[in-house]
Design an enzyme around this catalytic site. Structure first.
Site, mmCIF file in Angstrom:
data_model
loop_
_atom_site.group_PDB
_atom_site.id
_atom_site.type_symbol
_atom_site.label_atom_id
_atom_site.label_comp_id
_atom_site.label_asym_id
_atom_site.label_seq_id
_atom_site.Cartn_x
_atom_site.Cartn_y
_atom_site.Cartn_z
ATOM 1 N N ILE A 30 23.920 4.814 15.685
ATOM 2 C CA ILE A 30 25.167 4.827 16.619
ATOM 3 C C ILE A 30 26.191 4.037 16.266
ATOM 4 C CG2 ILE A 30 25.799 5.031 19.113
ATOM 5 C CD1 ILE A 30 22.801 5.840 19.670
ATOM 6 N N ASP A 31 25.654 2.764 16.099
ATOM 7 C CA ASP A 31 26.565 1.815 15.489
ATOM 8 C C ASP A 31 27.455 1.993 14.567
ATOM 9 O OD1 ASP A 31 26.097 0.001 17.355
ATOM 10 O OD2 ASP A 31 24.783 -1.267 16.243
ATOM 11 N N LEU A 32 26.920 2.544 13.460
ATOM 12 C CA LEU A 32 27.520 3.122 12.377
ATOM 13 C C LEU A 32 28.388 4.231 12.569
ATOM 14 C CD1 LEU A 32 24.705 2.370 9.781
ATOM 15 C CD2 LEU A 32 26.383 0.992 10.112
#
Length: 410
Positions: A183-185
């Site tokens: 999700i961060d990426l």
């Protein structure tokens, strides 16, 4: 393993041509921590944007966090091609310096909680008064407004809240996180894309925009067909293990010397697989002759396919199925990924020299623009490495710069 890493590095940090990279005309101020925000800035930096990380002075930082942020391999990979200056944004003089930078910049990227930037006076409304052309990019856990806007959000928490963990893992196993901070990426990639859209619009209107996304929104978008199954058909997906939720047969099968991944879903690939594997009788068996029938009888079919595949080696199946045009492949550990000849051919590893750590191998950008070299121009900066240079460019004298350091403004 060190020798194999050196051998696999066939791309250097030296550009093949002197042609400016596509984003070289843009200046970016990065006010980020963790991973999602830095990822967005890295996308821009890798293609030439002049990215300046604005970070708290060392005296205001947690020393342990500083060490991890600077010298952990993942952090080093996040901050290549960037510059760094220290600035205490809690002090009026620090904010005044920041606003001078805003006047000269095109983009700001931040991933603070929704209320923090307003408290500091560096929110979009405030900075757009100084530079109406600014494109202001924000990532938060749950959005800039709404009941969760002030909640802290990190990747794994949102993996659970946005449904990813409910469809990851084997049936009955219980929820499982993905093995990367997906999700961060993803949020970082979405924000970089949104910033580019706003910059394109600015070429027409002359005005900047506030572009924002969140971990929650990004993960729900990444649910894609699993979300569509629910929204359009009322189907609540569960865990399917190594099987594809709807495309059969797709998954992991035994070979005589290991395991192979096979993707033979759809009638065309199914026919090719049966012909290549010598099981043409499946084509006329009503239990397996249609996609719906194969889905209904998946466990039984997978067992029969496994009885066939385990009789031959992995390499045999890779050769035979690839020749037939059927997707297949191995389960690689990370070291095997970078030993793969195709991975080496497409240049997914790049070398850069770090003054403290020596030569480093880093992960390259995944897309190519013909005519441009996707090289790594510089190693990650030390904390505040460009602080004095930036202040000089703003007109500060050596005496003023020394005073700012002594008072922890920078």
């Amino acid at each position: 393993m060190e020798q194999s890493v050196e051998q696999m590095t066939n791309v250097t940090a030296t550009p093949v041509s002197d042609q400016p990279l596509p984003l070289a005309r843009f200046k970016v101020l990065e006010l980020t921590l963790a991973r999602a925000g830095p990822t967005a800035a890295r996308h821009l930096a890798d293609w030439g944007a002049d990215v300046l990380r604005v970070e708290p002075p060392m005296a205001l930082s947690n020393a342990e966090d500083y060490t991890g942020r600077r010298f952990g391999p993942d952090r080093l990979n996040l901050h290549r091609n960037k510059k760094s200056m220290t600035l205490n944004l809690k002090e009026p003089e620090g904010r005044a310096i920041f606003m001078k930078l805003v006047e000269q910049s095109d983009v700001i990227i931040e991933n603070m909680r929704a209320n923090v930037k307003h408290r500091l006076g560096i929110d979009y409304e405030s900075v757009s008064k100084v530079n109406p052309r600014i494109v202001y990019g924000s990532i938060s856990g749950f959005g800039q407004t709404g009941p969760y806007k002030d909640r802290a959000g990190v990747d794994q928490i949102v993996q659970g809240m946005a449904g990813l963990m409910s469809v990851t893992g084997h049936p009955g196993q219980g929820p499982v996180r993905a093995g990367i901070p997906v999700i961060d990426l993803t949020a970082g990639g979405f924000l970089a894309q949104g910033i580019m859209v706003a910059l394109l619009e600015r070429e027409v209107t002359g005005k900047g925009r506030w572009v924002h996304t969140s971990l929650l929104e990004s993960m729900i978008a990444m649910l894609d067909f699993q979300a569509a199954r629910y929204l359009m058909a009322g189907e609540v997906a569960g865990q399917a293990g190594n099987n594809h939720p709807t495309s059969i047969p797709t998954g992991l099968f035994p070979a005589s010397d290991g395991q192979i991944l096979l993707g033979a879903a759809g009638d065309r690939l199914w026919i090719r697989f049966c012909q290549a594997a010598g099981c043409e009788e499946f084509l006329t068996d009503e239990r397996y002759s249609t996609s719906g029938a194969r889905l209904k009888n998946r466990d039984e079919l997978n067992e029969k396919i496994g009885q066939i595949t385990k009789q031959k080696s992995m390499q045999y199946w890779f050769d035979v199925l690839s020749e037939a045009g059927v997707p297949c492949g191995p389960i690689n550990t990370i070291d095997k990924v970078f030993e793969d000849k195709q991975v080496q051919h497409v240049g997914m590893t790049m070398a850069v020299h770090h003054d403290t750590l020596g030569d480093l191998n880093m992960v390259a950008q995944p897309y190519n623009i013909e005519g441009h070299d996707k090289y790594i121009r510089c190693a990650p900066p030390s904390l505040g490495e460009q602080t004095d240079d930036v202040l000089k460019s703003l007109g500060y004298t050596p005496e003023q710069i020394t005073d700012l350091h002594e008072r922890t403004i920078v």
